[in-house]
Every structure is written in structure tokens, then in C-alpha cells.
Design a protein around this motif. Structure first.
Motif, mmCIF file in Angstrom:
data_model
loop_
_atom_site.group_PDB
_atom_site.id
_atom_site.type_symbol
_atom_site.label_atom_id
_atom_site.label_comp_id
_atom_site.label_asym_id
_atom_site.label_seq_id
_atom_site.Cartn_x
_atom_site.Cartn_y
_atom_site.Cartn_z
ATOM 1 N N TRP B 431 1.768 -15.870 0.280
ATOM 2 C CA TRP B 431 1.631 -14.644 1.069
ATOM 3 C C TRP B 431 2.867 -13.768 0.995
ATOM 4 C CZ3 TRP B 431 -3.084 -15.090 0.839
ATOM 5 C CH2 TRP B 431 -3.851 -14.012 1.266
ATOM 6 N N LYS B 432 3.980 -14.406 0.683
ATOM 7 C CA LYS B 432 5.177 -13.597 0.453
ATOM 8 C C LYS B 432 4.914 -12.664 -0.740
ATOM 9 C CE LYS B 432 9.953 -14.297 -0.504
ATOM 10 N NZ LYS B 432 10.971 -15.261 -0.864
ATOM 11 N N PHE B 433 4.285 -13.217 -1.758
ATOM 12 C CA PHE B 433 3.944 -12.363 -2.898
ATOM 13 C C PHE B 433 2.940 -11.292 -2.492
ATOM 14 C CE2 PHE B 433 0.803 -11.315 -6.102
ATOM 15 C CZ PHE B 433 1.610 -10.655 -7.012
ATOM 16 N N VAL B 434 1.904 -11.702 -1.758
ATOM 17 C CA VAL B 434 0.856 -10.740 -1.407
ATOM 18 C C VAL B 434 1.439 -9.574 -0.612
ATOM 19 C CG1 VAL B 434 -1.232 -10.431 -0.050
ATOM 20 C CG2 VAL B 434 -0.987 -12.439 -1.491
ATOM 21 N N GLU B 435 2.317 -9.889 0.324
ATOM 22 C CA GLU B 435 2.889 -8.804 1.128
ATOM 23 C C GLU B 435 3.767 -7.905 0.280
ATOM 24 O OE1 GLU B 435 4.709 -10.207 4.704
ATOM 25 O OE2 GLU B 435 2.784 -10.721 5.604
ATOM 26 N N ALA B 436 4.510 -8.534 -0.656
ATOM 27 C CA ALA B 436 5.349 -7.710 -1.537
ATOM 28 C C ALA B 436 4.470 -6.821 -2.407
ATOM 29 C CB ALA B 436 6.236 -8.599 -2.399
ATOM 30 N N ALA B 437 3.360 -7.381 -2.899
ATOM 31 C CA ALA B 437 2.541 -6.641 -3.852
ATOM 32 C C ALA B 437 1.688 -5.582 -3.175
ATOM 33 C CB ALA B 437 1.651 -7.611 -4.636
ATOM 34 N N TYR B 438 1.211 -5.869 -1.980
ATOM 35 C CA TYR B 438 0.216 -4.975 -1.387
ATOM 36 C C TYR B 438 0.706 -4.201 -0.176
ATOM 37 C CZ TYR B 438 -3.083 -7.061 -4.558
ATOM 38 O OH TYR B 438 -3.720 -7.468 -5.693
ATOM 39 N N LEU B 439 1.757 -4.676 0.463
ATOM 40 C CA LEU B 439 2.184 -3.975 1.680
ATOM 41 C C LEU B 439 3.560 -3.348 1.530
ATOM 42 C CD1 LEU B 439 0.866 -6.393 4.454
ATOM 43 C CD2 LEU B 439 -0.187 -4.354 3.546
ATOM 44 N N SER B 440 4.076 -3.306 0.318
ATOM 45 C CA SER B 440 5.360 -2.642 0.114
ATOM 46 C C SER B 440 5.165 -1.527 -0.901
ATOM 47 C CB SER B 440 6.403 -3.621 -0.428
ATOM 48 O OG SER B 440 6.386 -4.807 0.324
ATOM 49 N N ALA B 441 5.969 -0.510 -0.751
ATOM 50 C CA ALA B 441 5.886 0.594 -1.700
ATOM 51 C C ALA B 441 6.625 0.208 -2.978
ATOM 52 C CB ALA B 441 6.508 1.835 -1.091
ATOM 53 N N PRO B 442 6.159 0.658 -4.135
ATOM 54 C CA PRO B 442 6.877 0.361 -5.375
ATOM 55 C C PRO B 442 8.279 0.943 -5.308
ATOM 56 C CG PRO B 442 4.716 1.329 -5.825
ATOM 57 C CD PRO B 442 4.950 1.452 -4.364
ATOM 58 N N PRO B 443 9.244 0.276 -5.939
ATOM 59 C CA PRO B 443 10.607 0.792 -5.911
ATOM 60 C C PRO B 443 10.690 2.105 -6.686
ATOM 61 C CG PRO B 443 10.436 -1.040 -7.444
ATOM 62 C CD PRO B 443 9.127 -0.951 -6.736
ATOM 63 N N ALA B 444 11.717 2.871 -6.388
ATOM 64 C CA ALA B 444 11.896 4.133 -7.101
ATOM 65 C C ALA B 444 12.057 3.847 -8.595
ATOM 66 C CB ALA B 444 13.138 4.846 -6.575
ATOM 67 N N GLY B 445 11.449 4.688 -9.410
ATOM 68 C CA GLY B 445 11.571 4.501 -10.852
ATOM 69 C C GLY B 445 10.621 3.464 -11.402
ATOM 70 N N ALA B 446 9.678 3.024 -10.594
ATOM 71 C CA ALA B 446 8.699 2.061 -11.107
ATOM 72 C C ALA B 446 7.801 2.767 -12.115
ATOM 73 C CB ALA B 446 7.866 1.499 -9.966
ATOM 74 N N PRO B 447 7.370 2.047 -13.152
ATOM 75 C CA PRO B 447 6.504 2.677 -14.145
ATOM 76 C C PRO B 447 5.165 3.067 -13.531
ATOM 77 C CG PRO B 447 6.662 0.316 -14.533
ATOM 78 C CD PRO B 447 7.630 0.636 -13.454
ATOM 79 N N ALA B 448 4.480 3.968 -14.196
ATOM 80 C CA ALA B 448 3.193 4.423 -13.697
ATOM 81 C C ALA B 448 2.188 3.274 -13.713
ATOM 82 C CB ALA B 448 2.676 5.575 -14.564
ATOM 83 N N ARG B 449 1.086 3.518 -13.028
ATOM 84 C CA ARG B 449 0.040 2.519 -12.937
ATOM 85 C C ARG B 449 -0.446 2.127 -14.333
ATOM 86 N NH1 ARG B 449 -3.891 2.465 -8.651
ATOM 87 N NH2 ARG B 449 -5.721 1.274 -9.232
ATOM 88 N N GLY B 450 -0.575 0.838 -14.564
ATOM 89 C CA GLY B 450 -1.068 0.381 -15.854
ATOM 90 C C GLY B 450 -0.803 -1.104 -15.994
ATOM 91 N N GLU B 451 -1.572 -1.727 -16.871
ATOM 92 C CA GLU B 451 -1.422 -3.169 -17.048
ATOM 93 C C GLU B 451 -0.518 -3.455 -18.229
ATOM 94 O OE1 GLU B 451 -2.599 -5.353 -14.956
ATOM 95 O OE2 GLU B 451 -3.568 -3.801 -13.766
#
Lengths: 485, 493, 118
Positions: B431-451
Motif C-alpha cells: 500500500w505504500k506503493f499504491v499511495e505513492a502511485a495513485y495519491l501523490s502528484a508526479p514529481p516536477a519534470g516527470a515524463p509525459a504519460r506513456g508506458e
């Protein structure tokens, strides 16, 4: 189409709706139409199963083998049908309400919301139609997981905290208590299929029955038996439609449903009564009932008050099941239905008040009934149902539970019911009184009724409360079938 | 004709291919050869597994030197399954390796990577298939030496220290194992497992046998990272090249655990190992400590890879716990978790490889908002995480179910309770991962959405799909595990 | 058997423990490898010593020879020596690479540098 295939299709509909909802993510009207279509077809399908179930048929289907000797299997029986019928019909209503609420409050992530909502309903149907404990557990856990994104919908610190409590308590109890109980049942009985008179007859002594029952009852965290009830108030950080359908109907009713199912279908009423292993449960449920009511009495936040009221009302079901008489079990099944319609009305009203007036505290509601008559009228009917007064459905179920308690000569339960009715009145009637008869302190300019979709939804559910009281025949028929008569 | 030589071909093929890859000195060719060999090994493992249904044992005398004088490859439902796991995971990991290796290791050393990979594969398969105690040591060192070098190829300099640390502990482990084998050899005069099993009951002086058992336990325990011998594992997995992490996490410790099962059940025999001696009690205590400490340590990690590596320490505890129960049910659970955890961790490390590829790292502040930047990968990681917790519908649930059934069947309620309580620790780190992935904003300079590129993502998703498929329909794994368990318990008469 | 008869075992144990001690106690990466080498060589003794029989001949089938030494341990240990050499080679190579990367082969300095990296 045979009944078994119908059950499988009913289970599949909400899951099939998810890709549709996702595909229509750019066009909200189409997206909501998909949800509505799924809800209506699910509801219709469940209704179409009714005649067969009432006639004593038990449509069943084995989907696939999950563990050696244990399949994911569906079986429609009266209690499951009741639960599925309540959940699916209220899904139809709440789709309207949700659309109104989300748009009225400019909520984000609406596609995720509707997708998770559909998944939750699918999981609830899975719980309802589960043919054995393993299937039940599978969908029970799924229900917890897919409702988590709805609880933490706002993504705030508060939502995160609420989500942790929610998940921690629900998964924690199910893994620590429910799963070992299921494994123990498998080891002891060699089967997990539900049976009309239980599967543990003659295989347990009194003390191990009490332990196993405790594992089950505390393991079913969704039934919110104290001390594992805190997830329910924590879940109130969710948007109100979630609280309404999931935390007044689908999720908590899944808990209440599991309680009845375990007592009737796993232990068997007669087996358990013979072993005398449920007396403690009556006491714990009675305590939960009273204690939650006292907390509700003191809560000023409207949703918090409703949440503790739910905890208390769920304890009615558990207590009724623990009385182990057919009459009380019938009352438990009826209460599952009656409470659903009553509580969703109350939550709908709370959401309407929030949307129209941005008010969340009971103490702010002075005179609000004058500007929002429809909303507060619906609220009043829901409140009557909670207290158990005519002309609302709650009266019926309380009547049967009380009769059950008397026929079991369990005077403690009778006393608890009497006191709790007073307490219910104590925390609901003042709200109605404030809304209609106290003059507003500050003139709340510009407050009007909530959007039409929301008002219509709550009028429909309030109407259903009254209709259930006026025409209880079919539902009582099902409840009687649950109790095995 | 060819079928009769399958047991040796599975091992020889990668062994021969490795030097060829070095000679050709071409990365692309190396990759293709490695992939081809892995796929062939997988196919042959399937064929062998099909050959040993139920009670059968496949014996192959190397160079036609009859056992017990020559080296014998002896295959039953137990080790055939292990060989299949190893070769299948290699086959799935390799397609994803192409891009990550090029990036992390560099084009100039690419062919060496695949040569090492083949040697490692050869060693692991050899350990699984051989029926000779000393041959196990040789293959153990072949795979270990290749592994040290593979880990050292990792992205930053910490990979070097991790590899060095693993080299020290791995060599100590292998040496302790060979001492144990020496002691057993001294009293039985044979190195063939099956022959040894036959001669051991007649041995009058039991002390060397007990000492041998102890040495082998500690030696293999080191290689299998059984708590408290796990110190090498987290850094090795966290700093190795992504593809290596995925392959090793799914297979390396599992093969050592297999050797433990073989020695305990087929050679020493359960009556001695678990009846006369307290192996079961010791193993159980260590397993429980592993569950709690490994999962507990995973919660406080600040890097996703390290978190997964510590989670492995905990998950290995479930396998050893199953071994320690000394029953058919316990061994079934151990084998099932060996496979299920292999699949789950393989999937997770591959998914994380994709994350590292796109985001340049896997620290929790880097992966914040992953649900938005890489929705599919992120969701698949959640599924893998649910399998680590043991949520129904995932592979992890099936083996946990088997383990709890085994514990309750043995009357060990408290063990079942601890197993389930430790799932909650897994819940906490997932759940630590889930909260980081889904309840936190991406850091500044994160790449655009994509796999991540499809060649990395698709194999990972295939493994993730397997995790779900073997969760919803766990019967094949549990039945194969049950056959393997009875093969172990029956021994090699 | 006397204490003296166990001499080979005593030597084995001594080498084993000395090697292990060095691996644990020394911070210098190359010295650790020396310890590791000692540790491994204890095994060579363990295998070879019991192979020799007092009064036995070389393991050649010959008329008149009834008692001969067991050749198998030698073969095994030849393999083990090869493994040991390979391990040492890889270990030393790693030590060289670590020195290139960290500028030191002292364990505590490396750990400090890693901590600094975070």
C-alpha cells in the motif's frame, strides 16, 4: 437461458460495463448512459430470476475450478437474490444521483468513479450469488479493493488516512480471522458449499463452535461489529454517492449478508442453537447496537451520525441472526432490505444538502426544510424507517426481529431493541425537527433545492420505503424462504 | 532416441552456447542464441515433465557410466518442475532484456552479458537436474560465478560492492555445502544422492551425518537467503541490471531451496531430518523470523527495488515454512509458493525494469504519481503486489491457502496465525506503493504519460497475466506441486 | 583413533576457522579474498586426507595389490581447486573494479561513500 447462466451473466454485466465506461470517458453523457444501461439490465436480469427462486429453484453454475476440489461457483438462493435485487435496483437510482452530484460539485476523476462503482457492484453481485465460502471470500476481498479508490477519491491527506483505516481494518479482519475460519471449515467439514441446514452439523463441540463463530463474525469486518467498526466512519471521506450506495447498501450489506449466510448456511441454525455457541454474539451485537447509537447521538457531522447509525443498524442484523430462531432470521433478512432503502435515502438527502447548501453539520440545518422540502421530506421518511415507525419499511423488520427475540425468550435482546429505538428517535427526530420547525439563524440566501436528478432519486427511494411497508408480500415471501419455511 | 538424451541436453545446450556467444562477439546474435536456447530448454523441460508422470523417475547415466560410479541425472516430478520454472522464466525475461541490457550494460559488453546469462542458466538447470551431490556443487559454482559477474554489470558502482559481498557469502555457502557433502561421502562412500539414501540407514556413527546435515543446511541456507543469512540478497537484487534482478529473483534462491528439499527428504530422509533432529523446529523459527523481519524491513525501504528485494526475504520464509512442516501438505505448499512467488517476483522486477527505463530510477519520490504517468505498468505492479499479500484471485493466494491448510491440518494454529499476520505486513508495503502511485502528484519534470517500450512491458504483462490465471485457476500448479511433494517424500529408492 | 590420527581434521578446522575469521575481521577487500582462499582450501584437506590408506598402493589394478588409495577425492578436489581459482579471479577482478570506482578497497570507506550517495 437456464438460471445458472443468468446468474453468471448478472455477475458479468457490471464487469463488462467497465470497458464501455472507459471508452466513453470523453463523453460524460454516453458514459453515464453505459452505467445506466448496465444497471437497468442487471436489475432486470436479477428480477427475472425471482419467480424461479420463489418457486424453490436454486439456479447454480460452476464457473471454474480455483483450488483442487474448490470451484468458483454461483448459486442463487433467496437471501442472495434479495441482496442482489436491492443492490442492483438501487444502482439504477444512484446512477442518476451520482451524475447529479458529481457534476453539481465539479468532482474530478469521474470516469474512474463510475468504473470503480461498476466493479463494486459486480463484486457485490458475486458475494450475493456465491455458491460456496471460497467464492464468497474472493468477491468479498474484491469488493474491499475496488471500493478503496472511491473512498480515497479526493486524494487529500484526510482521504489517504481514511483509506488506510478502511483497507487496514477490512483486509486485516478478513485475512486474520475470516480466512482461517474458512480454512478451518474446509479442514473440518471437507466442503465449503452452503447448505440449508449448515455443513458443520455433528463435527464441532461447543467451545470450538464458539471460537469458529467468533473468527467468522469478527472476520466479516464489513458487518462492522465492534471493535472493528471504525472503517465505516473513516469511509465517510468519500463522495456522498459512494457513502450512499456502497457504505449504506453494497459493502455493509455484503457484511450483513455474510453474517446471515454463515450462521444459516455454514453452521445451521439448529446446529448452532444445539451447541449454544451464539449467546456471546447476541451480547456483543447488542453492545455494538447501543454504543454506536450513543456515538451517533453525540455526532454533529451529519454523515458521521449516519455512519454510526449504520453501525448500529448492522448490529440489528447480526443480533437477529444470533438469536437463531426462524422468525429472527426472517427479520434479519428483511432488515437487510429495509435498512438499505432507508439509509440510502438519508445519505442521498445528506448529499443534496451538501450540494445545494454546502452544509455538513447537524447544527447548521435549522430551517433547511423550508427551502428544501423534498429533500427533507425524504429524509423524514428515511428517519422513520430507521427508528422503526410506520409507515416505513423499518417497522416491518423490527417487528420480526422483536418477535424473534420474544420467541427465543431472549429478554436482553428485547431490552436492547427497546432502548435502541429510543436512541434512534433521539438522534433522528431532532434533525427533522430543526429542519422544519426551527427558524434559520442566518438567512441562507440563494439556497434552493438540489439538482433534479438528485431530488428525484431520493424521492424514489423514500417512496420505496413506504411501498415496502404497504406491500410487503413479495419481500416477506423471500425472507420466509431464507429462514427455511 | 533424442528423447532419451533430453535430461543432459537441457543442461548442455546453454553450456555449449555460452562460449559460442563469446566467440561470435555480437550482442544481437548473443541475445538471439540465449533466447533460442532458453526456449529450447523450456520445451525440453515440458517434455521431461510430461515423461515423469506421478511415480516415474527418469535416470540418465552421463557417458554411459552406470550410477553410482558415474554421474547420474535423476529426474522426477519435483525437479522437473523446478527446471521448467527456471527455463520458462529465462525465456520470458530475455525478450525484455534486449533493450535494458543495451542501456544498462552497454553495446560493447552486450555479448558477454548473454554468455554469462547462459552460464547462469546452465548452472541453475544443472543443480535442478543432477542426481549427484558433488555435481550440485559444481553447477552451483558455475551459476554463482556467472551471477557475481552479472550483478557487477549493474548500473551504478554499488552493484560492484553488492556483487563482491555476494561473492564472499556465496562462496562461503557453497564451501559449507561441499563440506557437508564431504562428511556424508566419508560415511557412505558415495556421492550419488539415490545411492547415498540407500546407504545412510546402515551408517552406525550418526554424528558425521548430523554434522553434514547441519553444514548443508547452513550452506544452502546462505544461497537461498534464509533469514538470517539473507544479507547479500537485497543489495544484489536492487543494484543488478534489471533483467538480472527479474531472472534471479524468480529462480536463483528457488533452486537452492530445491536442493534443501532434496537433501532433507530424498537423501537424509524425513525421519532423521525432522524426526530425530530438530531441523523442522529450527527451520520453522527462522522462517517465521524471515516473514516478520523481511516484510517488516520492506515497509521502511525508500526504493521500490529494495522493497521488493526485502519482500523476497519474507516470501522465502513461506517456502521454508512449508518445508519445515515435514508433511505432504506442507511440501505441496512450499513447491506451490516456489513457483507462484517465482512468477510474481519475476513479473514485478520486470515491471520495475520498465519503470526504471522511463523514469531513470525507482526511488519512491521518483515513482510518485506512477498511476498517472504509467497507468498500465502501475496497475500491473498493484496486481503483483496483491499476489505478494495473498489476495484471492492471485497466485499468492493459492500457495498461502495451501500453507494455511497444511499448518491447520498439522494443528499448528499459531503458525497459521503468524502466516496471515505477516500478510498484513505485505499489505503495508504494497500500500505504500499504491499511495505513492495513485495519491501523490508526479514529481516536477516527470515524463509525459506513456508506458515503457512494448518489448519490456509485454513480457512483464505476460507474467502478470500468469499470476492472475494461476490465481483464479490454481489447480494445475497445486496439482503439479502435490505430485512434486510426493516425489520428494517418496525419495529415490 | 588417537588425537594424532585426527590430525587431518584438526588442520581442516584450523584452516576453516582462520579463513572465516579473516573474511569477517579484515576490511581490506583483497585480504578478505585471501581468507576466502584459506577457507576453501580447508575443504581440499577434508576430502583428500581420508582418501589415503596407510599401506595402500596407488589405485592401479594390479596383481597382488589388495589395498589401494581412493582416487575419487583427488578428482573431486581438482574440480574444487579450479572452482576456487575461478572464484578468486572473479573476486580480484571485482576488487580492481571497486578500486576504480571508489578509489579504495577498504570496506568502511566504501560503505561511507555509499551512505554519502544515499
Amino acid at each position: 437461458m437456464t438460471g445458472g447462466a443468468g446468474a453468471a451473466l448478472a455477475l458479468a454485466i457490471p464487469f463488462l460495463a467497465v470497458p464501455g465506461i472507459w471508452l466513453a470517458r470523453r463523453r460524460p453523457n454516453v458514459r453515464e448512459a453505459v452505467t445506466f444501461l448496465a444497471a437497468v439490465s442487471l436489475c432486470g436480469l436479477v428480477m427475472s430470476l425471482a419467480p424461479a427462486v420463489l418457486c424453490g429453484e436454486r439456479p447454480a453454475i460452476d464457473l471454474f475450478e480455483m483450488l483442487p476440489g474448490l470451484s468458483v461457483a454461483l448459486k442463487v438462493e433467496p437471501l442472495g437474490w434479495l441482496f442482489a435485487a436491492v443492490a442492483s435496483s438501487l444502482w439504477v437510482v444512484s446512477t442518476f444521483y451520482s451524475a447529479g452530484y458529481l457534476r453539481g460539485n465539479d468532482e474530478g476523476h469521474q470516469t474512474r468513479f463510475f468504473a470503480c462503482f461498476a466493479l463494486s457492484l459486480g463484486a457485490a453481485v458475486g458475494v450475493a450469488f456465491a455458491g460456496n465460502l471460497l467464492t464468497l471470500f474472493l468477491f468479498y476481498e474484491l469488493l474491499t479493493l475496488v471500493t478503496w479508490p472511491l473512498v480515497t477519491h479526493h486524494g487529500t491527506e484526510e482521504a489517504k488516512r481514511g483509506g488506510r483505516v478502511y483497507l487496514g481494518l477490512l483486509v486485516g479482519t478478513s485475512v486474520l480471522f475470516l480466512l482461517p475460519a474458512i480454512v478451518a471449515t474446509w479442514v473440518i467439514a471437507g466442503t465449503l458449499e452452503f447448505a440449508a441446514d449448515g455443513i458443520l452439523a455433528g463435527k464441532l463441540d461447543a467451545s470450538s463452535a464458539a471460537v469458529l463463530l467468533a473468527l467468522f463474525m469478527f472476520g466479516i469486518g464489513k458487518a462492522a461489529l465492534m471493535p472493528f467498526h471504525r472503517w465505516l466512519p473513516a469511509a465517510m471521506v468519500a463522495p456522498t454517492p459512494v457513502s450512499a450506495l456502497l457504505h449504506a447498501v453494497a459493502v455493509v450489506k455484503a457484511g450483513a449478508f455474510c453474517v446471515i449466510k454463515v450462521v444459516v448456511g455454514v453452521f445451521g441454525i439448529e446446529t448452532l442453537a444445539g451447541l449454544g455457541g451464539a449467546a456471546w454474539l447476541t451480547a456483543v451485537a447488542g453492545f455494538t447496537l447501543i454504543a454506536a447509537s450513543v456515538v451517533a447521538l453525540r455526532a454533529d457531522n451529519l454523515k458521521r451520525r449516519l455512519a454510526y447509525s449504520t453501525v448500529s443498524q448492522l448490529a440489528y442484523v447480526t443480533m437477529a441472526a444470533s438469536l437463531l430462531t426462524p422468525l429472527a432470521v426472517m427479520g434479519a433478512a428483511l432488515h437487510l432490505v429495509a435498512h438499505a432503502f432507508g439509509k440510502i435515502t438519508l445519505f442521498f438527502a445528506a448529499g443534496s444538502i451538501y450540494t445545494a447548501a454546502h452544509k455538513t453539520a447537524v447544527s447548521e440545518l435549522d430551517g433547511i426544510g423550508r427551502v428544501m422540502p423534498w429533500t427533507m421530506g425524504a429524509f423524514a421518511i428515511g428517519a422513520l424507517s430507521m427508528i422503526g415507525l410506520p409507515p416505513a419499511a423499518g417497522f416491518l423488520s423490527k417487528w420480526f426481529i422483536l418477535s424473534g427475540a420474544m420467541s427465543a425468550a431472549d429478554w436482553l435482546a428485547v431490552a436492547v431493541l427497546a432502548v435502541s429505538t429510543l436512541l434512534n428517535a433521539g438522534y433522528y427526530l431532532p434533525i427533522v425537527f430543526r429542519a422544519f420547525f426551527v427558524a434559520p439563524g442566518t438567512p441562507s440566501a440563494g439556497v434552493r433545492e438540489a439538482p433534479l436528478a438528485m431530488v428525484a432519486s431520493q424521492v424514489v427511494t423514500a417512496g420505496a420505503c413506504v411501498a415496502l411497508f404497504a406491500f410487503p408480500g413479495p419481500v416477506i415471501g423471500f425472507a420466509r424462504a431464507v429462514a427455511g419455511g | 532416441m533424442l528423447l532419451a538424451h533430453l535430461p543432459i541436453l537441457i543442461v548442455v545446450l546453454p553450456l555449449v552456447a555460452a562460449p559460442l556467444v563469446v566467440l561470435v562477439r555480437h550482442g544481437g546474435v548473443g541475445w538471439a542464441v540465449a533466447l533460442g536456447v532458453s526456449a529450447a530448454s523450456t520445451a525440453m523441460s515440458v517434455a521431461v515433465l510430461a515423461e515423469v508422470p506421478g511415480t516415474g523417475v527418469l535416470s540418465y547415466a552421463i557417458g554411459s557410466w552406470e550410477p553410482p560410479w558415474g554421474i547420474e541425472y535423476r529426474i522426477d516430478a519435483g525437479n522437473a518442475l523446478v527446471a521448467l520454472l527456471v527455463s520458462a522464466v529465462a525465456t520470458i525475461v530475455l525478450p525484455a532484456a534486449k533493450r535494458t541490457v543495451l542501456l544498462e550494460v552497454g553495446a560493447d559488453r552486450e555479448y558477454l552479458f548473454y554468455a554469462l546469462f547462459l552460464l547462469c542458466l546452465c548452472g541453475l538447470l544443472g543443480i535442478a537436474l543432477t542426481g549427484d551431490a558433488f555435481n550440485v556443487f559444481v553447477f552451483l559454482e558455475i551459476s554463482s560465478l556467472a551471477t557475481y559477474a552479472l550483478i557487477a554489470l549493474g548500473r551504478d558502482r554499488r552493484a560492484l560492492t553488492a556483487a563482491y559481498q555476494y561473492l564472499l557469502l556465496g562462496t562461503i555457502g557453497a564451501t559449507l555445502y561441499v563440506i557437508g557433502v564431504g562428511l556424508l561421502y566419508l560415511v557412505t562412500g558415495t556421492l550419488n544422492f539415490a545411492d547415498m539414501a540407500q546407504r545412510l540407514p546402515a551408517v552406525v556413527d550418526r554424528r558425521p551425518v548430523i554434522a553434514g546435515l547441519a553444514f548443508i543446511t547452513v550452506g544452502m541456507g546462505l544461497k537461498a537467503a534464509i533469514f538470517p543469512l539473507h544479507a547479500w540478497l537485497p543489495n544484489a537484487y536492487a543494484h543488478a541490471p534489471s533483467a538480472v534482478s527479474a531472472f534471479l529473483a524468480a529462480t536463483a534462491t528457488k533452486v537452492s531451496l530445491y536442493v534443501m528439499m532434496r537433501v532433507y527428504y530424498s537423501v537424509i530422509g524425513a525421519p532423521t531430518a525432522f524426526g530425530a533432529e530438530p531441523t523442522g523446529a529450527i527451520l520453522m523459527a527462522l522462517s517465521i523470523a524471515a516473514l516478520l523481519v523481511g516484510s517488516g524491513a520492506a515497509i521502511v525501504q525508500r526504493d521500490l527495488r529494495l522493497m521488493l528485494a526485502f519482500s523476497s526475504v519474507g516470501q522465502i520464509g513461506y517456502i521454508t515454512l512449508g518445508i519445515s512442516l515435514a508433511s505432504a501438505a506442507g511440501m505441496t505448499a512450499a513447491m506451490a509458493h516456489l513457483i507462484n512467488h517465482g512468477l510474481t517476483k519475476g513479473a514485478l522486477f520486470l515491471l520495475v525494469a520498465g519503470v526504471a527505463l522511463r523514469l531513470g530510477g525507482t526511488r519512491f519520490e521518483q515513482i510518485a504519481g506512477l498511476g498517472r504517468t504509467m497507468p498500465i505498468t502501475s496497475f500491473a505492479i498493484v496486481i503483483g503486489g496483491l499476489s505478494l499479500i495473498g489476495v484471492p484471485g492471485t497466485a499468492g493466494f493459492a500457495s498461502k491457502w495451501a500453507l494455511v491448510v497444511a499448518a491447520i491440518g498439522a494443528g499448528l494454529w499459531w503458525v497459521a496465525a503468524i502466516v496471515l499476520a505477516s500478510s498484513l505486513l505485505a499489505l503495508a508495503y504494497v500500500w505504500k506503493f499504491v499511495e505513492a502511485a495513485y495519491l501523490s502528484a508526479p514529481p516536477a519534470g516527470a515524463p509525459a504519460r506513456g508506458e515503457a517500450p512494448a518489448d519490456v512491458t509485454v513480457p512483464a504483462l505476460v507474467l502478470t497475466a500468469a499470476v492472475v490465471a494461476f490465481g483464479l485457476h490454481a489447480t494445475p500448479v497445486l496439482e503439479a506441486s502435490s505430485r512434486a511433494a510426493s516425489a520428494f517424500l517418496r525419495g529415490w529408492p | 583413533m588417537t588425537t594424532l590420527g585426527h590430525l587431518g581434521y584438526w588442520a581442516t578446522v584450523a584452516l576453516l576457522m582462520t579463513g572465516l575469521y579473516i573474511v569477517i575481521a579484515r576490511g581490506h577487500l583483497v585480504k578478505k579474498l585471501v581468507g576466502l582462499g584459506l577457507f576453501q582450501s580447508s575443504v581440499y584437506l577434508l576430502y583428500i586426507v581420508p582418501g589415503k590408506l596407510v599401506g595402500g598402493t596407488s589405485p592401479i589394478v594390479d596383481q597382488g595389490a589388495r589395498v589401494y588409495s581412493n582416487p575419487l577425492p583427488h578428482v573431486l578436489i581438482l574440480t574444487a581447486i579450479v572452482v576456487g581459482v575461478a572464484t578468486l579471479a572473479v573476486g580480484l577482478a571485482l576488487a580492481v573494479r571497486i578500486r576504480e570506482a571508489y578509489g579504495t578497497v577498504e570496506e568502511d570507506e566504501i560503505l561511507a561513500a555509499d551512505d554519502h550517495d544515499g
